[in-house]
Design a protein around this motif. Structure first.
Motif, short mmCIF file in Angstrom:
data_model
loop_
_atom_site.label_atom_id
_atom_site.label_comp_id
_atom_site.label_asym_id
_atom_site.label_seq_id
_atom_site.Cartn_x
_atom_site.Cartn_y
_atom_site.Cartn_z
N MET A 1 0.85 -1.19 0.00
CA MET A 1 0.00 0.00 0.00
C MET A 1 0.89 1.25 0.00
SD MET A 1 -2.73 1.33 2.86
CE MET A 1 -4.00 0.15 2.50
N LEU A 2 0.54 2.19 -0.88
CA LEU A 2 1.28 3.44 -0.95
C LEU A 2 0.94 4.31 0.26
CD1 LEU A 2 0.70 4.33 -4.70
CD2 LEU A 2 2.82 3.55 -3.65
N PRO A 3 1.95 5.03 0.79
CA PRO A 3 1.63 5.95 1.89
C PRO A 3 0.75 7.09 1.39
CG PRO A 3 3.93 6.18 1.24
CD PRO A 3 3.37 5.04 0.45
N ILE A 4 -0.10 7.58 2.26
CA ILE A 4 -0.97 8.71 1.92
C ILE A 4 -0.12 9.96 1.81
CG2 ILE A 4 -2.79 10.20 2.82
CD1 ILE A 4 -4.02 7.66 4.05
N SER A 5 -0.34 10.72 0.75
CA SER A 5 0.35 12.00 0.61
C SER A 5 -0.69 13.06 0.23
CB SER A 5 1.47 11.92 -0.43
OG SER A 5 0.96 11.54 -1.68
N PHE A 6 -0.31 14.29 0.45
CA PHE A 6 -1.23 15.40 0.25
C PHE A 6 -0.68 16.38 -0.76
CE2 PHE A 6 -2.06 13.76 4.46
CZ PHE A 6 -3.44 13.61 4.45
N ASN A 7 -1.56 17.17 -1.34
CA ASN A 7 -1.14 18.25 -2.20
C ASN A 7 -0.57 19.36 -1.32
OD1 ASN A 7 -2.11 17.14 -4.72
ND2 ASN A 7 -4.17 17.50 -3.93
N PHE A 8 0.70 19.63 -1.48
CA PHE A 8 1.37 20.64 -0.67
C PHE A 8 0.93 22.03 -1.12
CE2 PHE A 8 5.24 23.39 -0.18
CZ PHE A 8 5.17 23.50 1.20
N ASP A 9 0.55 22.86 -0.16
CA ASP A 9 0.13 24.23 -0.44
C ASP A 9 1.24 25.16 0.03
OD1 ASP A 9 -1.05 26.80 -0.41
OD2 ASP A 9 -3.05 25.93 -0.16
N CYS A 10 2.08 25.61 -0.92
CA CYS A 10 3.22 26.43 -0.51
C CYS A 10 2.80 27.82 -0.05
CB CYS A 10 4.28 26.48 -1.60
SG CYS A 10 3.82 27.30 -3.10
N VAL A 11 1.67 28.32 -0.51
CA VAL A 11 1.20 29.62 -0.02
C VAL A 11 0.81 29.50 1.46
CG1 VAL A 11 -0.53 31.44 -0.28
CG2 VAL A 11 0.46 30.36 -2.31
N LYS A 12 0.10 28.41 1.81
CA LYS A 12 -0.23 28.20 3.23
C LYS A 12 1.03 28.01 4.05
CE LYS A 12 -3.93 25.89 4.57
NZ LYS A 12 -4.96 24.85 4.71
N ALA A 13 2.04 27.34 3.49
CA ALA A 13 3.30 27.14 4.21
C ALA A 13 3.96 28.48 4.50
CB ALA A 13 4.23 26.23 3.42
N ILE A 14 3.99 29.37 3.50
CA ILE A 14 4.57 30.71 3.71
C ILE A 14 3.76 31.48 4.75
CG2 ILE A 14 4.99 32.95 2.60
CD1 ILE A 14 7.07 30.83 1.93
N GLN A 15 2.43 31.41 4.67
CA GLN A 15 1.60 32.12 5.66
C GLN A 15 1.81 31.55 7.06
OE1 GLN A 15 -2.49 32.34 4.31
NE2 GLN A 15 -1.99 33.87 2.77
N ALA A 16 1.94 30.22 7.17
CA ALA A 16 2.17 29.60 8.48
C ALA A 16 3.54 30.00 9.04
CB ALA A 16 2.06 28.08 8.37
N MET A 17 4.57 29.98 8.19
CA MET A 17 5.90 30.40 8.65
C MET A 17 5.89 31.87 9.05
SD MET A 17 8.74 28.37 6.36
CE MET A 17 7.96 28.30 4.75
N ALA A 18 5.17 32.70 8.29
CA ALA A 18 5.08 34.12 8.62
C ALA A 18 4.39 34.32 9.97
CB ALA A 18 4.33 34.88 7.52
N MET A 19 3.35 33.53 10.25
CA MET A 19 2.69 33.62 11.56
C MET A 19 3.66 33.29 12.68
SD MET A 19 -1.15 32.09 11.45
CE MET A 19 -1.27 32.37 13.22
N ILE A 20 4.46 32.24 12.49
CA ILE A 20 5.45 31.85 13.50
C ILE A 20 6.45 32.99 13.69
CG2 ILE A 20 7.36 30.27 14.00
CD1 ILE A 20 5.67 28.08 12.51
N LEU A 21 6.92 33.57 12.59
CA LEU A 21 7.89 34.67 12.69
C LEU A 21 7.28 35.90 13.34
CD1 LEU A 21 9.58 34.21 9.21
CD2 LEU A 21 10.60 33.70 11.44
N LYS A 22 5.99 36.18 13.06
CA LYS A 22 5.34 37.33 13.71
C LYS A 22 5.24 37.11 15.21
CE LYS A 22 1.80 37.45 10.80
NZ LYS A 22 0.50 37.80 10.17
N ASP A 23 4.91 35.88 15.62
CA ASP A 23 4.75 35.59 17.05
C ASP A 23 6.10 35.41 17.76
OD1 ASP A 23 2.04 35.65 16.72
OD2 ASP A 23 1.70 33.52 17.01
N ASN A 24 7.09 34.90 17.04
CA ASN A 24 8.36 34.50 17.65
C ASN A 24 9.50 35.47 17.35
OD1 ASN A 24 8.97 32.28 19.35
ND2 ASN A 24 10.31 31.44 17.77
N GLY A 25 9.32 36.34 16.37
CA GLY A 25 10.42 37.21 15.95
C GLY A 25 11.40 36.42 15.07
N THR A 26 12.54 37.03 14.76
CA THR A 26 13.55 36.36 13.95
C THR A 26 13.88 35.02 14.58
OG1 THR A 26 14.46 38.47 13.23
CG2 THR A 26 15.90 36.56 13.03
#
Length: 198
Positions: A1-26
């Motif tokens: 059985m093949l492992p389940i994989s998802f369509n990667f959303d790079c825009v959501k990834a950038i938005q999520a990383m930006a949220m972390i950076l806004k909350d955490n700073g550099t």
């Protein structure tokens, strides 16, 4: 059985990383990828859906969302749901990498992230605000899916099915298999290489 994989959303990834950076700073790249992994993991276990649909791997410094790491390393393009490039996408317009330090250049917004995704990202960052990078790395080394799958010196896929199985969440895993909700199925990649395979 093949492992389940998802369509990667790079825009959501950038938005999520930006949220972390806004909350955490550099933040250094190691800590940023660990926090993103922890948010992806927690949202998947709690709600049965990943945030970005990243390909998760176990590496020497702990689990990593590999496609988000690729974005930070300059390997990127925006793709449609079949993985075909649709336009040039430049995460460096929003996030700047200076050696290993990452900081926010411009806010990409949060419109692609759901309410639960934003809440989980904020919770993950808030719980680890007083920890340094290596304390966060040590924490990720204790995660059950990492301990089970990690092989020194490798980059080994962490299957979402294993994460579901080890979660003790019956909404995610029961009768020795992962539960696939209709919402989850929509975000999964087709196991077929071409449309004609359907």
């Amino acid at each position: 059985m093949l492992p389940i994989s998802f369509n990667f959303d790079c825009v959501k990834a950038i938005q999520a990383m930006a949220m972390i950076l806004k909350d955490n700073g550099t933040t250094n790249k190691v800590a940023l990828t660990k926090l993103l992994y922890l948010a992806e993991r927690e949202h998947f276990i709690r709600y049965g859906m990943p945030i970005t649909g990243d390909r998760l791997v176990a590496m020497d410094y702990g689990p990593v969302p590999s496609k988000a790491l690729d974005l930070l390393n300059g390997q990127f393009y925006q793709a449609d749901s079949r993985g075909k490039p649709v336009k040039n996408f430049t995460p460096y317009e929003y996030i700047h990498l200076d050696d290993v330090e990452v900081y926010l250049r411009k806010d990409p917004g949060e419109d692609r992230l759901s309410t639960t995704e934003r809440r989980i990202i904020r919770e993950v960052v808030a719980r680890r605000r007083t920890k340094d990078t290596w304390q966060i790395v040590a924490e990720t080394h204790k995660l059950p899916e990492y301990k089970k799958i990690y092989r020194p010196g490798t980059s080994t896929l962490i299957p979402y099915e294993l994460m579901a199985e080890l979660s003790d969440n019956p909404k995610l895993f029961r009768l020795n298999r992962m539960v696939i909700s209709p919402e989850l199925a929509v975000r999964m990649q087709s196991p077929f290489a071409r449309e004609t395979d359907l």
